[in-house]
Design an enzyme around this catalytic site. Structure first.
Site, PDB file in Angstrom:
ATOM      1  N   ARG A   1      63.480  -7.649-103.586  1.00 43.66           N
ATOM      2  CA  ARG A   1      63.701  -9.200-103.405  1.00 43.66           C
ATOM      3  C   ARG A   1      64.862 -10.004-104.231  1.00 43.66           C
ATOM      4  O   ARG A   1      65.271 -11.090-103.966  1.00 43.66           O
ATOM      5  CB  ARG A   1      63.008  -9.365-104.729  1.00 43.66           C
ATOM      6  CG  ARG A   1      61.087  -9.622-104.149  1.00 43.66           C
ATOM      7  CD  ARG A   1      59.755 -10.175-105.011  1.00 43.66           C
ATOM      8  NE  ARG A   1      58.877  -9.235-104.803  1.00 43.66           N
ATOM      9  CZ  ARG A   1      58.379 -10.858-104.546  1.00 43.66           C
ATOM     10  NH1 ARG A   1      58.801 -11.996-103.762  1.00 43.66           N
ATOM     11  NH2 ARG A   1      57.034 -10.644-103.953  1.00 43.66           N
TER      12      ARG A   1
ATOM     13  N   HIS B   1      48.539 -20.242-103.467  1.00 38.62           N
ATOM     14  CA  HIS B   1      48.519 -18.763-102.788  1.00 38.62           C
ATOM     15  C   HIS B   1      49.576 -19.242-101.657  1.00 38.62           C
ATOM     16  O   HIS B   1      48.333 -19.366-100.207  1.00 38.62           O
ATOM     17  CB  HIS B   1      48.248 -17.986-103.149  1.00 38.62           C
ATOM     18  CG  HIS B   1      47.494 -17.835-104.863  1.00 38.62           C
ATOM     19  ND1 HIS B   1      48.217 -17.402-105.691  1.00 38.62           N
ATOM     20  CD2 HIS B   1      46.330 -17.779-105.172  1.00 38.62           C
ATOM     21  CE1 HIS B   1      47.728 -16.963-106.367  1.00 38.62           C
ATOM     22  NE2 HIS B   1      46.223 -17.677-106.133  1.00 38.62           N
TER      23      HIS B   1
END
Length: 787
Positions: A434, A753
């Site tokens: 990430r 989400h």
């Protein structure tokens, strides 16, 4: 050489050739006469003598046919006077099904070129009897006269005057052209003006469906007679006018007329290209309502031939296999007319035939791949009729076949090297951190270039879990958000147009633009919708050309651009250029511009010439159009060529497929970004629930609120829950939208989400509280891909 100067030997040779030619023609005419005898007699009691004149005229020379045209109308009038009152015979529609097919090769052989005709006419032995040109009756009846006749007939019940008008008008192509021509003495041979009084045509057709049945049948009978006549030589403009008029006949909405309609379509489809050119330009002047009726009628004809409600109504498919190709070719003519209009008459989506979604699309695609645009028909030759949903199916299945093929090859290579097969080799596995998302993604895609056509699976380093689709979508969303951030410098965000465009800054390595192209390709390949805001011009460039050229030196991503394309990106600049084009004063003295433009790059102003020695060429009233065109081309093509070329090759490295040739630029955008048209009722029908049921009070409050939202809030809700405010090609059902019960305090805002298109909704006590919390949540969430 004329006959006065020709020698004896030449005359003898010409005579011998003429005799042979005459015998050959007699044999051809005899064969045609035998073929004509097979046709069903489509005659009225009042037109038998006239039809006999037509048959006798067909046996003679070319001029005999011309003279018979006037004989038809004269003898018909005599016959009609003898029968009192006229009793029109109903045409035997069933017999029409047995008409011989109109063979293209035969019709081409019958055509005589102007050059060959002039050579033949030089020899005295080949001269046809001198006759006058066919004389058309001068039609003095105006639209007002016709409408008065209709009103009189309705009030009195006496339809003879109206009947005679329809009977005579539709009896031949020449009569049709004469009746509806604006001016009988003007040839109207220009592309831009058909010479037809469109209002009169519309009035006659609008009235036709409300006339007695015998009149309507007489019109069909006349159309049949017109289509069955032998026509010599190239089509005249009067013939084209007749086709133009007949195609608008509303009687062809009825399946009982489809046999006649099919023959009309076939004759139009087999016209030469020049004639099609005229018809397309004439149809582009049609009103939206009439044009849409033409298109819908053809689409219905194709659909009912493919899936007939009553198969016994039509001939067997084996005997009329030419019906659908003919109708599709005429539809292509109208599609061309739609494109020729300054603004499209109807949206391109109105040409879609959703019936085709239910045929074997891959068979059509494979036929097209194997035979191309040869004589073997495939709907893929005419992709404008294939809906975006059907094209997506073709692309997906083509992608799946490529995925399977690549995976199988990897497996074979592994076994051939006596290595143990691993299931991971069947996928494009991306392992990224990430914290280094862009660099890791670029490295992975570069190393695994050979695996781009495999199924994509993403793993974030240091995080447990299997990618069931959520991680892949999250990877796309995070990458897009980072790459398109203004601080990253790859793309400039234009607030006025709310879209991104390629930065013109020069750099040493354009691999990151290639990465964005690969991302878009992978999204299409793996059916992921991206929240990217590129202008339509980008997708036009992406299909220029749709297949990567074999020669690496061939320019890619270069397309014809206009000031309208610039408006979609930089509206203020485009407006300024338009002001320059319309300026009334002296451009050179007042603007003092040259064919040179300036751009800022990293704080440095650089100049570029739009043409050789452009800095020394002033912009004047005479050359300002050239200046604007070169400026637009510079901004959208030349200044970003290397950036866009890398982007182009990245996209096509994943999506290289002939299926791309089926797509319009607008359809590529929909495949990448989804459709902007929302249907929240469809979303409600396809929503899944976890912890709730659709009858729960909270769910009922939710849908009452959402369905009452204005469009901008509905888009915000979709963006909040899915990461994009657009809908996949398959519609709301493809979103797999889910509402889950969030067991927490009702003081909390809703949570989403986006990787799973899931909304977590607390059980709010009332509709007012739910609406308030929902608006706060969706209006203050962080967007992806936008500033």
């Amino acid at each position: 050489m004329n006959e006065d100067t020709r020698g004896p030997s030449q005359a003898a040779a010409a005579a011998t050739g003429a005799v042979e030619e005459k015998e050959k023609k007699e044999e051809e005419e005899k064969g045609k006469e035998e073929e004509r005898e097979k046709l069903p007699p489509i005659l009225t009691a009042s037109s038998t003598a006239a039809s006999g004149a037509v048959e006798r005229g067909a046996k003679g020379q070319l001029s005999a046919f011309s003279s018979s045209i006037s004989a038809i109308s004269q003898k018909k009038e005599v016959a009609e006077k003898r029968s009192s009152p006229p009793q029109p015979v109903i045409p035997n529609i069933k017999n029409v099904k047995d008409l011989p097919t109109i063979c293209l090769d035969v019709r081409q052989k019958q055509r005589l070129s102007i050059d060959s005709l002039s050579v033949e006419m030089k020899a005295p032995e080949m001269k046809a009897p001198e006759t006058k040109e066919p004389t058309l009756l001068v039609r003095n009846k105006t639209m007002k006269d016709f409408q008065e006749d209709i009103e009189k007939a309705k009030s009195s019940g006496e339809w003879k005057e109206v009947h005679d008008f329809y009977l005579t008008t539709f009896d031949s192509f020449l009569e049709l052209s004469a009746v509806f021509k604006k001016d009988a003495n003007t040839p109207f041979n220009t592309i831009e003006d058909s010479g037809i009084n469109a209002k009169f045509v519309n009035a006659v057709y609008d009235a036709l469906l409300n006339t007695p049945q015998d009149i309507q049948k007489s019109v069909l009978k006349g159309v049949i007679n017109s289509l069955l006549r032998e026509w010599k030589g190239p089509r005249s403009k009067d013939d084209l006018r007749a086709y133009f008029i007949l195609l608008q006949n509303p009687q062809f909405n009825n399946t009982s007329t489809y046999v006649i309609y099919a023959h009309l379509l076939r004759q139009i489809a087999t016209l030469v290209e020049a004639d099609h050119h005229f018809l397309a330009h004439w149809f582009k002047k049609s009103s939206q309502k009439r044009f849409k009726q033409l298109v819908d009628r053809l689409l219905q004809f194709i659909s009912l031939r493919l899936f007939p409600a009553k198969p016994e109504e039509f001939p067997p498919m084996t005997k009329c296999s030419w019906w659908i190709p003919s109708a599709t070719k005429v539809l292509a003519l109208l599609n061309a007319a739609n494109g020729l209009a300054h603004l499209p008459i109807i949206p391109y989506t109105d040409f879609y035939n959703s019936t085709l979604d239910h045929i074997d699309l891959m068979e059509e695609y494979h036929t097209w791949q194997c035979f191309g645009n040869s004589r073997r028909f495939s709907f893929c030759q005419y992709p404008f009729v294939i809906s975006i949903a059907a094209k997506k199916i073709i692309i997906q299945r083509d992608s799946e076949q490529q995925m399977i093929s690549i995976a199988r090859q990897s497996l074979v290579d592994k076994v051939s090297r006596r290595q143990r097969p691993d299931m991971n080799m069947l996928f494009l596995n991306m392992k990224v951190r990430r914290t280094h998302l862009v660099s890791d993604s670029l490295d992975e895609l570069t190393r695994k270039r050979a695996d781009l056509k495999k199924k994509l699976k993403v793993t974030f380093v240091g995080e447990a879990g299997l990618d069931m689709g959520g991680l892949t979508k999250e990877w796309f969303l995070l990458l897009i958000r980072q790459i398109f951030h203004p601080d990253y410098g790859m793309f400039a965000y234009h607030k006025d147009s709310r879209c991104h465009w390629f930065s013109s800054f020069k750099c040493e390595n354009y691999s990151e633009f290639r990465l964005v192209g690969i991302l878009m390709g992978l999204a299409v390949y793996n059916s992921i919708t991206l929240d990217i805001r590129f202008p339509p011009c980008c997708y036009k460039k992406l299909l220029s050309p749709p297949i990567v050229p074999g020669d690496q030196n061939t320019p890619v991503g270069i397309c014809n651009v206009t000031i309208d394309d610039l408006y979609q990106i930089m509206p203020e600049l485009a407006h300024g250029l338009n002001e320059l084009l319309s300026y009334d004063g002296n451009v050179e003295e007042d603007f003092y511009s040259t064919f040179q433009v300036f751009q800022e790059e990293f704080g440095i102003i650089k100049s570029y010439n739009l043409k050789s020695a452009g800095d020394k060429i002033p912009v004047t009233n005479q050359n300002r159009k050239e200046y604007v065109q070169l400026y637009v081309d510079f901004l959208l093509n030349k200044s970003i060529y290397k950036q866009f070329a890398a982007f182009y090759y990245g996209f096509h490295s994943v999506c290289a497929s002939n299926a791309l040739m089926l797509l319009r630029p607008e359809e590529v955008e929909i495949l990448v970004c989804g459709s902007p048209e929302l249907d929240m009722h469809a979303l409600q029908r396809n929503t899944q629930y976890d912890g709730y049921v659709k009858t729960d009070l909270t769910i009922r409050y939710f849908w009452d609120v959402v369905l009452g939202f204005p469009l901008d809030l509905q888009k915000k809700l979709l963006h909040f829950t899915t990461g994009s405010d657009r809908v996949p090609v398959g519609g709301m059902a493809d979103l797999n939208f889910k509402i889950s019960k969030h067991e927490t305090s009702t003081n909390w805002l809703p949570v989403a989400h986006t990787c799973f298109n899931q909304l977590c909704l607390p059980p709010y006590k009332n509709k007012k509280e739910l609406k308030q919390k929902l608006i706060i949540g969706i209006s203050n969430s962080e967007g992806f891909g936008l500033e």
